[in-house]
Design a protein around this motif. Structure first.
Motif, PDB file in Angstrom:
ATOM      1  N   ILE A   1       1.960  -2.574  -0.700  1.00 42.29           N
ATOM      2  CA  ILE A   1       1.801  -3.913  -0.152  1.00 42.29           C
ATOM      3  C   ILE A   1       0.344  -4.332  -0.155  1.00 42.29           C
ATOM      4  CG2 ILE A   1       3.857  -3.977   1.315  1.00 42.29           C
ATOM      5  CD1 ILE A   1       2.334  -2.925   3.546  1.00 42.29           C
ATOM      6  N   LYS A   2       0.144  -5.629   0.024  1.00 41.34           N
ATOM      7  CA  LYS A   2      -1.229  -6.146  -0.006  1.00 41.34           C
ATOM      8  C   LYS A   2      -1.833  -6.106   1.382  1.00 41.34           C
ATOM      9  CE  LYS A   2      -0.764  -9.198  -3.920  1.00 41.34           C
ATOM     10  NZ  LYS A   2      -0.102 -10.500  -4.124  1.00 41.34           N
ATOM     11  N   PHE A   3      -3.045  -5.649   1.433  1.00 36.88           N
ATOM     12  CA  PHE A   3      -3.770  -5.663   2.700  1.00 36.88           C
ATOM     13  C   PHE A   3      -5.239  -5.895   2.411  1.00 36.88           C
ATOM     14  CE2 PHE A   3      -6.244  -3.242   5.917  1.00 36.88           C
ATOM     15  CZ  PHE A   3      -5.978  -4.063   6.994  1.00 36.88           C
TER      16      PHE A   3
ATOM     17  N   VAL B   1      -2.197  -1.452  -0.888  1.00 39.74           N
ATOM     18  CA  VAL B   1      -2.165  -0.204  -0.114  1.00 39.74           C
ATOM     19  C   VAL B   1      -0.719   0.283   0.001  1.00 39.74           C
ATOM     20  CG1 VAL B   1      -4.178  -0.884   1.263  1.00 39.74           C
ATOM     21  CG2 VAL B   1      -1.890  -1.326   2.146  1.00 39.74           C
ATOM     22  N   GLU B   2      -0.608   1.509   0.421  1.00 41.76           N
ATOM     23  CA  GLU B   2       0.707   2.061   0.684  1.00 41.76           C
ATOM     24  C   GLU B   2       1.097   1.706   2.109  1.00 41.76           C
ATOM     25  OE1 GLU B   2       1.251   6.383   0.432  1.00 41.76           O
ATOM     26  OE2 GLU B   2       1.792   5.959  -1.647  1.00 41.76           O
TER      27      GLU B   2
ATOM     28  N   VAL C   1       1.911   2.177   5.678  1.00 40.05           N
ATOM     29  CA  VAL C   1       1.554   3.331   6.503  1.00 40.05           C
ATOM     30  C   VAL C   1       2.370   3.373   7.797  1.00 40.05           C
ATOM     31  CG1 VAL C   1      -0.832   3.358   5.635  1.00 40.05           C
ATOM     32  CG2 VAL C   1      -0.334   2.202   7.795  1.00 40.05           C
TER      33      VAL C   1
ATOM     34  N   PRO D   1       4.735 -10.366  17.466  1.00 38.43           N
ATOM     35  CA  PRO D   1       3.507 -11.139  17.319  1.00 38.43           C
ATOM     36  C   PRO D   1       3.201 -11.448  15.855  1.00 38.43           C
ATOM     37  CG  PRO D   1       3.127  -9.238  18.751  1.00 38.43           C
ATOM     38  CD  PRO D   1       4.522  -9.120  18.214  1.00 38.43           C
TER      39      PRO D   1
ATOM     40  N   CYS E   1       1.827  -8.689  13.165  1.00 38.78           N
ATOM     41  CA  CYS E   1       2.028  -7.311  13.631  1.00 38.78           C
ATOM     42  C   CYS E   1       2.545  -6.414  12.517  1.00 38.78           C
ATOM     43  CB  CYS E   1       2.964  -7.262  14.835  1.00 38.78           C
ATOM     44  SG  CYS E   1       4.697  -7.606  14.444  1.00 38.78           S
TER      45      CYS E   1
ATOM     46  N   LYS F   1       5.557  -7.531  10.274  1.00 36.57           N
ATOM     47  CA  LYS F   1       6.974  -7.742   9.990  1.00 36.57           C
ATOM     48  C   LYS F   1       7.238  -7.845   8.486  1.00 36.57           C
ATOM     49  CE  LYS F   1       6.906 -11.373  12.615  1.00 36.57           C
ATOM     50  NZ  LYS F   1       5.510 -11.185  13.072  1.00 36.57           N
ATOM     51  N   THR F   2       6.406  -8.617   7.794  1.00 36.01           N
ATOM     52  CA  THR F   2       6.607  -8.753   6.348  1.00 36.01           C
ATOM     53  C   THR F   2       6.439  -7.393   5.668  1.00 36.01           C
ATOM     54  OG1 THR F   2       5.889 -11.050   6.375  1.00 36.01           O
ATOM     55  CG2 THR F   2       5.744  -9.902   4.269  1.00 36.01           C
ATOM     56  N   ALA F   3       5.421  -6.662   6.089  1.00 37.17           N
ATOM     57  CA  ALA F   3       5.206  -5.327   5.513  1.00 37.17           C
ATOM     58  C   ALA F   3       6.440  -4.461   5.749  1.00 37.17           C
ATOM     59  CB  ALA F   3       3.965  -4.680   6.134  1.00 37.17           C
TER      60      ALA F   3
ATOM     61  N   MET G   1       0.614  -2.260  15.742  1.00 36.90           N
ATOM     62  CA  MET G   1       0.644  -0.848  15.343  1.00 36.90           C
ATOM     63  C   MET G   1       0.131   0.051  16.456  1.00 36.90           C
ATOM     64  SD  MET G   1      -0.520  -1.091  11.403  1.00 36.90           S
ATOM     65  CE  MET G   1       0.411   0.355  10.917  1.00 36.90           C
TER      66      MET G   1
ATOM     67  N   PRO H   1      -2.561  -5.642  12.605  1.00 39.56           N
ATOM     68  CA  PRO H   1      -3.197  -5.483  11.295  1.00 39.56           C
ATOM     69  C   PRO H   1      -3.750  -6.785  10.712  1.00 39.56           C
ATOM     70  CG  PRO H   1      -0.817  -5.177  11.116  1.00 39.56           C
ATOM     71  CD  PRO H   1      -1.142  -5.268  12.572  1.00 39.56           C
TER      72      PRO H   1
ATOM     73  N   GLU I   1      -7.491  -7.511   9.441  1.00 40.16           N
ATOM     74  CA  GLU I   1      -7.783  -8.148   8.158  1.00 40.16           C
ATOM     75  C   GLU I   1      -8.702  -9.362   8.361  1.00 40.16           C
ATOM     76  OE1 GLU I   1      -4.048  -9.412   6.466  1.00 40.16           O
ATOM     77  OE2 GLU I   1      -4.664  -8.834   4.450  1.00 40.16           O
TER      78      GLU I   1
HETATM   79  N1  LIG Z   1       2.566  -0.499   8.063  1.00 38.39           N
HETATM   80  C1  LIG Z   1       1.680  -1.153   7.291  1.00 38.39           C
HETATM   81  N2  LIG Z   1       1.066  -0.516   6.274  1.00 38.39           N
HETATM   82  C2  LIG Z   1       0.168  -1.157   5.515  1.00 38.39           C
HETATM   83  N3  LIG Z   1      -0.198  -2.433   5.687  1.00 38.39           N
HETATM   84  C3  LIG Z   1       0.373  -3.130   6.677  1.00 38.39           C
HETATM   85  C4  LIG Z   1       1.336  -2.523   7.542  1.00 38.39           C
HETATM   86  N4  LIG Z   1       1.722  -3.441   8.440  1.00 38.39           N
HETATM   87  C5  LIG Z   1       1.050  -4.564   8.143  1.00 38.39           C
HETATM   88  N5  LIG Z   1       0.236  -4.400   7.086  1.00 38.39           N
HETATM   89  C6  LIG Z   1      -0.644  -5.418   6.503  1.00 38.39           C
HETATM   90  O1  LIG Z   1      -1.230  -6.162   7.557  1.00 38.39           O
HETATM   91  C7  LIG Z   1      -1.223  -7.557   7.302  1.00 38.39           C
HETATM   92  C8  LIG Z   1      -0.387  -8.308   8.333  1.00 38.39           C
HETATM   93  O2  LIG Z   1       0.952  -7.838   8.289  1.00 38.39           O
HETATM   94  P1  LIG Z   1       2.213  -8.789   7.987  1.00 38.39           P
HETATM   95  O3  LIG Z   1       3.317  -7.904   7.546  1.00 38.39           O
HETATM   96  O4  LIG Z   1       1.843  -9.899   7.090  1.00 38.39           O
HETATM   97  O5  LIG Z   1       2.484  -9.341   9.454  1.00 38.39           O
HETATM   98  P2  LIG Z   1       3.588 -10.392   9.940  1.00 38.39           P
HETATM   99  O6  LIG Z   1       4.553 -10.572   8.817  1.00 38.39           O
HETATM  100  O7  LIG Z   1       4.185  -9.774  11.147  1.00 38.39           O
HETATM  101  O8  LIG Z   1       2.851 -11.652  10.269  1.00 38.39           O
HETATM  102  C9  LIG Z   1      -0.695  -7.689   5.869  1.00 38.39           C
HETATM  103  O9  LIG Z   1      -1.787  -7.674   4.979  1.00 38.39           O
HETATM  104  C10 LIG Z   1       0.133  -6.448   5.699  1.00 38.39           C
HETATM  105  O10 LIG Z   1       0.270  -6.101   4.359  1.00 38.39           O
END
Ligand SMILES: Nc1ncnc2c1ncn2[C@@H]1O[C@H](COP(=O)(O)OP(=O)(O)O)[C@@H](O)[C@H]1O
Ligand SMILES: [Mg+2]
Length: 331
Positions: free
Chosen positions: A6-8, A13-14, A16, A42, A45, A47-49, A189, A219, A223
């Motif tokens: 996934i993108k971070f 990144v993988e 985690v 929130p 937090c 959710k998409t990941a 997290m 997270p 970011e």
């Molecule tokens: N478990 C995880 N491992 C790696 N990156 C994560 C993880 N959880 C969130 N992220 C990263 O943190 C950021 C925010 O997470 P996101 O999934 O977009 O939050 P939400 O959908 O709850 O608003 C994104 O860049 C996402 O890829």
């Protein structure tokens, strides 16, 4: 277990940590969902990941997965699907002159089409941020449409899983009361997982304890701080600007001063605080967290109480930066 990519913070990144959530997803894969499962938590937090990771897990268990996110920045990210669904996707697209403007309907049609085309398939529908995109009124209709598909499928299926992610504060009051949906809350997290993400960011950066203290493990806030070169003001100003914080601060300044110190004051002065609670929830600033029973949570609940992070027994600031935004508005 396969970890999703996934993108971070501008890199790949993988996925985690979140081991408990991964286990919960494995259990769901065994059973399927009989109702629609809503994941509320929130903003930022993870959710998409988690839905990305869900796709990896479910495909591994023989599911065909459709993922939609009407709010995705790029069209290519609005709809993702397992390759055996290609034909079903094609058919569903034919039904809509502008499929990307009706992507939630498209997804529902893909599932119906897949049931007809494939022999007793396992199907998973992952809907990301649909409440925010289409409004809660229509979201209720869509969730019902999804449930119809579970209960009255056009053809036989083996198992079906429907997950809906939402960070809209109104989600709980709007859909929480229906028999056709269950809601679980997802928190930021935990310390270890957060640390693993923090370590992937290049320096210079503040020590991990400080990143934790500022973000509370969120997270997206991590970011944001990274993008702002760790200038907290940039992130906080973004929150103040967004959601009517100033108006809330003006109307409720006496109480809010205390709530900034400890969110459980919202409970101490209940029911006088009721309209304030509603305002804070709808503005996505706080979350009600009364009950820490594990089965009500995705992954692990927040600590019982951590006043430094703004987490109370009954209410919690989404992150310390959200609390800071309100504090500044009060000044
Ligand atoms: N478990 C995880 N491992 C790696 N990156 C994560 C993880 N959880 C969130 N992220 C990263 O943190 C950021 C925010 O997470 P996101 O999934 O977009 O939050 P939400 O959908 O709850 O608003 C994104 O860049 C996402 O890829
Ligand atoms: Mg998201």
């Amino acid at each position: 277990m396969k970890r999703a990519r996934i993108k971070f913070a501008g890199r790949e990144v993988e996925f985690v940590d979140r081991d408990v959530a991964v286990g919960q997803l494995g259990e769901l894969a065994e059973r399927g969902t009989w109702v629609v499962h809503i994941i509320y938590g929130p903003e930022g937090c993870g959710k998409t990941a988690l839905l990305m990771q869900a796709r990896a897990i479910l495909e591994d268990r023989g599911y065909h997965v459709v993922y939609v996110n009407p709010l995705a920045r790029e069209v290519g990210e609005m709809l993702q699907y397992s390759s055996p669904l290609k034909r079903a996707v094609k058919e569903a697209f034919k039904l809509f002159p502008e499929p990307y403007s009706r992507i939630v309907d498209v997804a529902i049609n893909i599932v119906g089409e897949a049931m007809r085309r494939l022999r007793r398939p396992r199907l998973a529908v992952l809907m990301d941020d649909i409440f925010q995109a289409i409004g809660t009124d229509r979201a209720e209709q869509y969730v019902k449409a999804l449930l119809n598909l579970i209960e009255w499928p056009p053809a036989d299926y083996d198992k079906i899983i429907v997950l809906v992610a939402s960070s809209e504060g109104v989600t709980r009051e709007r859909v929480g009361r229906h028999r056709w949906a269950t809601i679980r809350i997802m928190w930021n997290m935990a310390r270890d997982g957060f640390q693993q993400l923090y370590e992937q960011l290049p320096g210079p950066k503040p020590p991990p304890e400080e990143a934790w203290r500022l973000t509370g493990g969120n997270p997206e806030m991590l970011e944001g701080l990274f993008r702002a070169e760790w200038n907290m003001d940039v992130v906080v100003d973004g929150i103040v600007g967004e959601r009517g914080v100033a108006a809330l601060a003006k109307r409720w300044s006496n109480v809010l001063w205390r709530v900034v110190e400890d969110p459980d004051h919202l409970w101490d002065w209940y029911p006088d605080t009721e309209p304030l609670i509603r305002g804070l929830v709808q503005a996505n600033l706080i979350v009600e967290v009364w009950d820490r029973k594990p089965h009500l949570w995705v992954d692990v609940p927040p600590p019982e109480r951590d006043v430094e992070l703004g987490i109370g027994r009954y209410y919690a600031w989404q992150t310390p930066l959200h609390r800071e935004a309100v504090r500044r508005a009060l000044r």
